[in-house]
Scaffold this motif. Structure first.
Motif, PDB file in Angstrom:
ATOM      1  N   ILE A 150      14.875   6.369   2.483  1.00 35.49           N
ATOM      2  CA  ILE A 150      14.287   5.272   3.415  1.00 35.49           C
ATOM      3  C   ILE A 150      13.347   4.743   2.463  1.00 35.49           C
ATOM      4  N   ILE A 151      12.035   5.818   2.174  1.00 35.87           N
ATOM      5  CA  ILE A 151      10.830   5.219   1.516  1.00 35.87           C
ATOM      6  C   ILE A 151      11.051   5.119   0.216  1.00 35.87           C
ATOM      7  N   GLN A 152      12.013   6.010  -0.510  1.00 33.76           N
ATOM      8  CA  GLN A 152      12.119   6.133  -1.836  1.00 33.76           C
ATOM      9  C   GLN A 152      11.178   6.438  -2.868  1.00 33.76           C
ATOM     10  N   GLU A 153       9.956   7.041  -2.269  1.00 34.19           N
ATOM     11  CA  GLU A 153       9.061   7.695  -3.021  1.00 34.19           C
ATOM     12  C   GLU A 153       8.156   8.473  -2.329  1.00 34.19           C
ATOM     13  N   PRO A 154       7.352   9.383  -2.882  1.00 34.37           N
ATOM     14  CA  PRO A 154       6.354  10.281  -2.178  1.00 34.37           C
ATOM     15  C   PRO A 154       5.642   9.682  -0.996  1.00 34.37           C
ATOM     16  N   ALA A 155       5.279  10.317   0.052  1.00 36.27           N
ATOM     17  CA  ALA A 155       4.326   9.954   1.098  1.00 36.27           C
ATOM     18  C   ALA A 155       3.338  10.455   1.441  1.00 36.27           C
ATOM     19  N   ILE A 184      12.558  15.237   7.015  1.00 32.60           N
ATOM     20  CA  ILE A 184      11.360  14.420   6.599  1.00 32.60           C
ATOM     21  C   ILE A 184      11.598  14.222   5.062  1.00 32.60           C
ATOM     22  N   ALA A 185      11.842  14.997   4.419  1.00 36.12           N
ATOM     23  CA  ALA A 185      12.184  15.108   2.857  1.00 36.12           C
ATOM     24  C   ALA A 185      13.208  13.886   2.620  1.00 36.12           C
ATOM     25  N   ASP A 186      14.176  13.935   3.197  1.00 35.49           N
ATOM     26  CA  ASP A 186      15.335  13.202   2.899  1.00 35.49           C
ATOM     27  C   ASP A 186      14.981  11.578   3.497  1.00 35.49           C
ATOM     28  N   PHE A 187      14.156  11.520   4.482  1.00 36.41           N
ATOM     29  CA  PHE A 187      13.671  10.366   4.909  1.00 36.41           C
ATOM     30  C   PHE A 187      12.919   9.666   3.883  1.00 36.41           C
ATOM     31  N   CYS A 188      11.987  10.497   3.141  1.00 36.43           N
ATOM     32  CA  CYS A 188      11.205  10.051   2.076  1.00 36.43           C
ATOM     33  C   CYS A 188      12.204   9.523   0.867  1.00 36.43           C
ATOM     34  N   CYS A 203      -1.297   0.096   4.553  1.00 37.98           N
ATOM     35  CA  CYS A 203      -0.363   0.872   4.294  1.00 37.98           C
ATOM     36  C   CYS A 203       1.159   0.536   4.771  1.00 37.98           C
ATOM     37  N   ARG A 204       1.913   1.074   4.238  1.00 33.64           N
ATOM     38  CA  ARG A 204       3.372   1.073   4.909  1.00 33.64           C
ATOM     39  C   ARG A 204       3.839   2.461   5.538  1.00 33.64           C
ATOM     40  N   VAL A 205       3.777   1.921   6.901  1.00 34.32           N
ATOM     41  CA  VAL A 205       3.651   3.173   7.879  1.00 34.32           C
ATOM     42  C   VAL A 205       4.950   3.328   8.589  1.00 34.32           C
ATOM     43  N   PHE A 206       5.332   4.714   8.568  1.00 36.13           N
ATOM     44  CA  PHE A 206       6.628   4.968   9.082  1.00 36.13           C
ATOM     45  C   PHE A 206       6.439   6.162  10.313  1.00 36.13           C
ATOM     46  N   ALA A 207       6.725   5.893  11.277  1.00 35.53           N
ATOM     47  CA  ALA A 207       6.616   6.860  12.393  1.00 35.53           C
ATOM     48  C   ALA A 207       8.104   7.262  12.806  1.00 35.53           C
ATOM     49  N   GLY A 255       0.856  -1.159   0.019  1.00 31.71           N
ATOM     50  CA  GLY A 255      -0.142   0.136  -0.110  1.00 31.71           C
ATOM     51  C   GLY A 255       0.758   1.440  -0.033  1.00 31.71           C
ATOM     52  N   PRO A 256       0.121   2.207   0.068  1.00 31.01           N
ATOM     53  CA  PRO A 256       0.983   3.760   0.089  1.00 31.01           C
ATOM     54  C   PRO A 256       1.878   4.057   1.017  1.00 31.01           C
TER      55      PRO A 256
END
Length: 304
Positions: free
Chosen positions: A98-103, A91-95, A58-62, A31-32
């Motif tokens: 780590i996530i490698q896509e918009p969140a 937060i932007a660098d984490f996306c 969803c793929r959740v990141f806290a 999921g997103p």
């Protein structure tokens, strides 16, 4: 971070950002991507009641913002400033890394300002933002003139007194006590039953870390920077706003004005709930967020 909650959560992970260890929790495999950003003095643990529910689809990141939770707490200075521009970059660098896509970015209190600043400064990292009892920044320099004269004069004076390191650190250690923290939470929450020993422990543990007092004092002295009404007109993605009607710190009467901006798709009042609805009324907040994320995905799929 150790909690006594019966909710099953994964062990936390560490990401190094600009050389500093950043703590985050993640759950969900499909999921997103959704990033949860806490408020002042809190940490990823404030989302412990939301992560498992959202992770079903969803793929959740806290994430713990720099200076909070189990993330690093470097001394404020030339290299690090505790402001929304710093946290937006984090937060932007984490996306990206780590996530490698918009969140979809979800914030509570000052976390709302951080996620909006992220979306405005780094639009490639945000698909949408959800704001839960957004900080109105009522002690901002530009808003002091609207306060009663006692608060208008008292706020800058208190900031000046706390800027004296010995005084500021003494003040911090006076409030960073379980009984004091519990009293503050009982003011902020509409339901006293939600103020548990576990919650107090989540907020207390990071306060014992070296540097915690300096981070607290640096942010209490920060009365400039972006306001929500300045960021919302620039928002490049859809937004939803949730607001506990019993919030004593961020009045819903003022919060409703934020719902008038074109980017805001919905403004949802939560009756009888205080400043942290995600923790006080998670069963309501989780359903609202799940429905909104589903609507967002459908809209994106139609465009594709």
């Amino acid at each position: 971070m150790t909690t006594t909650s019966a909710i099953a959560l994964n062990p936390t992970k560490t990401w190094f950002w600009q050389g500093f260890p950043i703590c985050y929790q993640t759950q969900g495999t499909t999921g997103p991507a959704v990033v949860l950003v806490h408020g002042f003095g809190a940490s990823w643990g404030h989302w412990r009641k939301n992560i498992p529910s959202l992770a079903t689809n969803c793929r959740v990141f806290a994430i713990d913002l720099l200076g909070f939770g189990d993330s690093a707490k470097p001394t404020p200075g030339e290299k690090i400033s505790y402001n929304f521009e710093t946290w937006a970059q984090q937060i932007a660098d984490f996306c990206r890394e780590i996530i490698q896509e918009p969140a979809i970015l979800v914030g509570n209190s000052i976390g709302c300002i951080a996620v909006m600043q992220t979306a405005v400064s780094y639009p490639d990292t945000a698909r949408g933002v959800a704001l839960i009892n957004c900080s109105l920044r009522l002690l901002h320099d530009s808003k002091l003139q609207n306060l009663p004269w006692l608060r208008r004069a008292g706020a800058p004076l208190l900031q000046k007194i706390l800027s004296i390191k010995a005084v500021g650190r003494f003040f911090f250690h006076q409030i960073a006590r379980p009984n004091t923290v519990k009293k503050i939470l009982l003011q902020a929450y509409g339901s006293p039953q939600a103020v548990t020993d576990e919650l107090v422990d989540i907020l207390m543990q990071p306060a014992a870390d070296p540097g915690a007092a300096d981070v607290f004092l640096a942010f209490t002295a920060y009365s400039s920077g972006p306001l929500p009404e300045e960021l919302l007109p620039k928002l490049p993605c859809p937004a939803i706003i949730l607001w506990g009607t019993a919030d004593p710190w961020e009045p819903i009467e003022l919060g409703r004005e934020l719902g008038d901006f074109p980017a805001v798709m919905k403004f949802i009042p939560l009756e009888g709930v205080g400043h942290c609805p995600q923790d006080e009324a998670p069963e309501i907040v989780n359903l609202i967020l799940q429905d909104w994320i589903w609507e967002m995905n459908r809209a994106i799929d139609r465009k594709v």
